[in-house]
Design a protein around this motif. Structure first.
Motif, PDB file in Angstrom:
ATOM      1  N   ALA A 130      50.255  69.578-121.199  1.00  0.00           N
ATOM      2  CA  ALA A 130      51.089  69.828-121.013  1.00  0.00           C
ATOM      3  C   ALA A 130      52.514  69.761-121.412  1.00  0.00           C
ATOM      4  O   ALA A 130      52.680  71.462-120.371  1.00  0.00           O
ATOM      5  CB  ALA A 130      50.997  68.777-119.547  1.00  0.00           C
ATOM      6  N   PHE A 131      53.221  70.235-122.469  1.00  0.00           N
ATOM      7  CA  PHE A 131      54.376  69.868-123.040  1.00  0.00           C
ATOM      8  C   PHE A 131      53.937  71.970-123.235  1.00  0.00           C
ATOM      9  O   PHE A 131      54.344  72.878-122.796  1.00  0.00           O
ATOM     10  CB  PHE A 131      54.789  69.284-123.789  1.00  0.00           C
ATOM     11  CG  PHE A 131      55.400  68.678-123.546  1.00  0.00           C
ATOM     12  CD1 PHE A 131      56.709  69.122-123.454  1.00  0.00           C
ATOM     13  CD2 PHE A 131      55.011  67.147-123.158  1.00  0.00           C
ATOM     14  CE1 PHE A 131      57.970  67.794-122.875  1.00  0.00           C
ATOM     15  CE2 PHE A 131      56.095  66.072-122.527  1.00  0.00           C
ATOM     16  CZ  PHE A 131      57.279  66.633-122.442  1.00  0.00           C
ATOM     17  N   ARG A 132      52.675  71.538-123.781  1.00  0.00           N
ATOM     18  CA  ARG A 132      52.377  73.069-124.206  1.00  0.00           C
ATOM     19  C   ARG A 132      52.268  74.055-123.076  1.00  0.00           C
ATOM     20  O   ARG A 132      52.709  75.857-123.104  1.00  0.00           O
ATOM     21  CB  ARG A 132      51.041  73.421-125.240  1.00  0.00           C
ATOM     22  CG  ARG A 132      50.719  72.860-126.249  1.00  0.00           C
ATOM     23  CD  ARG A 132      49.923  73.232-127.429  1.00  0.00           C
ATOM     24  NE  ARG A 132      49.697  72.517-128.787  1.00  0.00           N
ATOM     25  CZ  ARG A 132      50.732  72.977-129.885  1.00  0.00           C
ATOM     26  NH1 ARG A 132      50.857  74.370-129.345  1.00  0.00           N
ATOM     27  NH2 ARG A 132      51.249  72.740-130.888  1.00  0.00           N
ATOM     28  N   GLY A 133      51.174  73.813-122.293  1.00  0.00           N
ATOM     29  CA  GLY A 133      51.477  74.560-120.788  1.00  0.00           C
ATOM     30  C   GLY A 133      52.580  75.082-120.277  1.00  0.00           C
ATOM     31  O   GLY A 133      53.050  76.171-119.736  1.00  0.00           O
ATOM     32  N   ALA A 134      54.048  74.109-120.352  1.00  0.00           N
ATOM     33  CA  ALA A 134      55.098  74.391-119.557  1.00  0.00           C
ATOM     34  C   ALA A 134      55.825  75.553-120.876  1.00  0.00           C
ATOM     35  O   ALA A 134      57.053  75.932-119.696  1.00  0.00           O
ATOM     36  CB  ALA A 134      55.472  72.878-119.641  1.00  0.00           C
ATOM     37  N   VAL A 135      55.855  75.623-121.714  1.00  0.00           N
ATOM     38  CA  VAL A 135      56.393  76.300-122.897  1.00  0.00           C
ATOM     39  C   VAL A 135      56.136  77.599-122.135  1.00  0.00           C
ATOM     40  O   VAL A 135      55.547  78.255-121.310  1.00  0.00           O
ATOM     41  CB  VAL A 135      56.174  76.385-124.128  1.00  0.00           C
ATOM     42  CG1 VAL A 135      57.518  77.494-124.658  1.00  0.00           C
ATOM     43  CG2 VAL A 135      56.228  74.763-124.508  1.00  0.00           C
ATOM     44  N   LEU A 139      54.807  62.297-130.774  1.00  0.00           N
ATOM     45  CA  LEU A 139      56.409  63.336-131.533  1.00  0.00           C
ATOM     46  C   LEU A 139      56.344  64.232-132.810  1.00  0.00           C
ATOM     47  O   LEU A 139      57.003  65.242-132.725  1.00  0.00           O
ATOM     48  CB  LEU A 139      57.254  62.638-131.860  1.00  0.00           C
ATOM     49  CG  LEU A 139      57.595  61.170-131.483  1.00  0.00           C
ATOM     50  CD1 LEU A 139      58.102  60.270-131.414  1.00  0.00           C
ATOM     51  CD2 LEU A 139      58.146  61.863-129.802  1.00  0.00           C
ATOM     52  N   ARG A 140      55.352  63.937-133.117  1.00  0.00           N
ATOM     53  CA  ARG A 140      55.193  65.213-134.203  1.00  0.00           C
ATOM     54  C   ARG A 140      54.224  65.967-133.732  1.00  0.00           C
ATOM     55  O   ARG A 140      54.704  67.346-133.979  1.00  0.00           O
ATOM     56  CB  ARG A 140      54.038  64.236-135.344  1.00  0.00           C
ATOM     57  CG  ARG A 140      54.701  63.577-136.570  1.00  0.00           C
ATOM     58  CD  ARG A 140      53.110  63.782-137.398  1.00  0.00           C
ATOM     59  NE  ARG A 140      54.100  62.187-138.888  1.00  0.00           N
ATOM     60  CZ  ARG A 140      54.918  62.789-139.828  1.00  0.00           C
ATOM     61  NH1 ARG A 140      55.638  64.359-139.402  1.00  0.00           N
ATOM     62  NH2 ARG A 140      55.893  61.703-140.187  1.00  0.00           N
ATOM     63  N   GLU A 141      53.688  66.444-132.548  1.00  0.00           N
ATOM     64  CA  GLU A 141      52.812  67.170-131.779  1.00  0.00           C
ATOM     65  C   GLU A 141      53.912  67.946-130.954  1.00  0.00           C
ATOM     66  O   GLU A 141      53.638  69.343-131.058  1.00  0.00           O
ATOM     67  CB  GLU A 141      51.664  66.102-131.128  1.00  0.00           C
ATOM     68  CG  GLU A 141      51.034  67.992-130.253  1.00  0.00           C
ATOM     69  CD  GLU A 141      50.352  68.390-131.268  1.00  0.00           C
ATOM     70  OE1 GLU A 141      49.784  69.532-130.827  1.00  0.00           O
ATOM     71  OE2 GLU A 141      49.509  67.981-132.025  1.00  0.00           O
ATOM     72  N   LEU A 142      55.314  67.051-131.141  1.00  0.00           N
ATOM     73  CA  LEU A 142      55.932  68.332-130.421  1.00  0.00           C
ATOM     74  C   LEU A 142      57.027  68.794-131.513  1.00  0.00           C
ATOM     75  O   LEU A 142      57.596  69.510-130.819  1.00  0.00           O
ATOM     76  CB  LEU A 142      57.453  66.811-129.309  1.00  0.00           C
ATOM     77  CG  LEU A 142      56.761  66.240-127.699  1.00  0.00           C
ATOM     78  CD1 LEU A 142      58.094  65.754-127.550  1.00  0.00           C
ATOM     79  CD2 LEU A 142      56.513  67.832-126.996  1.00  0.00           C
ATOM     80  N   ALA A 143      57.398  67.890-132.751  1.00  0.00           N
ATOM     81  CA  ALA A 143      57.493  68.680-133.486  1.00  0.00           C
ATOM     82  C   ALA A 143      57.294  70.077-133.759  1.00  0.00           C
ATOM     83  O   ALA A 143      57.298  70.546-133.678  1.00  0.00           O
ATOM     84  CB  ALA A 143      58.423  67.650-134.386  1.00  0.00           C
TER      85      ALA A 143
END
Ligand SMILES: Cc1ncc(COP(=O)(O)O)c(C=O)c1O
Length: 410
Positions: free
Chosen positions: A171-176, A201-205
């Protein structure tokens, strides 16, 4: 046009709309403060609304600051805008010693009037009108308002409730979008109490690197973790170090909410830009409070350890009380911070503003509507368990009495 979730609007507070900026018109006072302020107008309420711990600032800090007040000739004067050098040095020394995170106190750290000001300065410094910032939903209600005030667009990315309010990385990826400038992460989280894991968190980084984003971390509750986990710091990843803007606070760690001291840690070029904002907002954080914060860092850490242990007990208490209301609430057990975000089960009670106004008026218990914590917060309420055990017990006795009556009439 106050924001849709405004409780003040709901109870009929006056809002002028003429000659008021669209920016401010589209905001609300954070529902946490709205509920707390409304409750002050109703005698005899018990509040689980505000994250205002019951503990006093440790006596040793208060005694030493009393002496400083009488003997320190500079205590009533402005501090240098970036903060007292001795306090910045002590913060950096602690970061290196306790977390293995080296910081240059001179160029990378600035003292602020609470974590809240550190956050507001971060948004003011990096956002242009219409820039988007990704937040968790549910997430801290004030971030939503602060981003709006900085002319940005808060974008709530749903957490996975059934998996203990985990991050949904897809969902984070899709929201960018091309307008996204930053991701904000609170760890442990408010209002869900989630402790986000290293892999998440590593994935978010990685995402921040790929899409050229800032990572704003807001960590006022990092000492309040109950599962023995080791906190992972985004800043420990060398590739993203210069993209991280860390906002921290003395408020909760040292029972110093009223002293208003926090700090922001970012790379030198960002700090130098932020200094312009600092100078425009407050010039400097209050000198007396900066001295008190230095005293806190020099003194015994036992009062903090005692507070964390007490909070662990309060977490068990509130979970036990929620367990005895299975028709009214379901919840994910928090792993950190001191909030719980139960889902409201009866379909007729799921409008969270209506429910909180009713609880306040009819049961004299104050909680915060979930709708204030992002698009997926509706259908929940936030309860804080940083109040005394007696207060938590009293609040739940009242909710149980209210619910017994409610079941009879509905
Ligand atoms: C997630 C979060 N960030 C920031 C703050 C603000 O803290 P401070 O007292 O340091 O301004 C709070 C306060 O409750 C909070 O919950």
């Amino acid at each position: 046009m106050p924001a849709k979730h405004s409780v003040f609007e709901k109870v009929g507070k006056k809002f002028s709309n003429q000659r008021i900026s669209a920016r401010v018109r589209s905001m609300a006072v954070s529902a946490i403060k709205e509920m707390s302020l409304l409750a002050m107008e109703i005698p005899g309420t018990v509040s689980l609304a505000w994250g205002l711990p019951s503990f006093e600032t440790p006596l040793a800090i208060r005694q030493r600051i009393a002496e400083e007040l009488l003997t320190n000739p500079d205590i009533g004067k402005y501090a240098p805008p970036p903060g007292l050098p001795a306090l910045k040095a002590k913060i950096a020394e602690r970061l290196a010693r306790e977390k293995g995170l080296p910081a240059d106190p001179q160029t990378e750290i600035m003292i602020t009037a609470g974590g809240m000001q550190a956050l507001m300065m971060s948004f003011m410094t990096i956002l242009d009108p219409g820039d988007e910032v990704l937040l968790t939903s549910p997430g801290f209600s004030s971030h939503y308002e602060q981003i709006t005030l900085a002319s940005g667009e808060p974008v709530g990315v749903p957490l996975l409730e059934e998996e203990g309010w985990k991050l949904d990385l897809d969902a984070f990826r899709g929201a960018v979008t091309p307008k996204t400038r930053a991701i904000v992460i609170v760890n442990p989280a408010n209002p869900t109490g989630t402790v986000f894991k290293e892999e998440e968190l590593r994935e978010l980084a990685r995402l921040a690197l790929e899409r050229d984003l800032y990572l704003i971390t807001d960590d006022p509750y990092e000492v309040y973790m109950y599962g023995g986990q080791k906190k992972f710091y985004l800043r420990s990843i060398p590739e993203v170090r210069d993209r991280v803007i860390s906002c921290s606070s003395f408020s909760k760690e040292f029972a110093m909410t009223g002293w208003r001291v926090g700090w922001v840690w970012a790379e030198e070029g960002v700090i130098n830009q932020m200094l312009k904002v600092q100078d425009s907002f407050v010039i400097c954080a209050p000198t007396i409070s900066q001295v008190a914060s230095l005293i806190a860092l020099q003194g015994s850490y036992q009062p903090t350890l005692d507070m964390v242990e007490e909070m662990r007990q309060r977490r068990e208490l509130i979970c036990g009380r929620l367990d005895s209301l299975p028709e009214l609430f379901s919840y994910q057990k928090p792993e950190g911070a001191y909030y719980i975000f139960p889902r409201v089960l009866p379909p007729g009670l799921q409008n969270s503003v209506d429910l909180c106004v009713r609880l306040m008026r009819e049961a004299k218990v104050v909680a915060v509507p979930g709708s204030a914590f992002g698009p997926t917060g509706e259908g929940h309420i936030r309860m804080s368990y940083c109040m005394s055990r007696e207060q938590i017990g009293e609040a739940f006795d009242r909710i149980e009495g209210w619910w017994r009556k409610e079941k009879r009439v509905s």
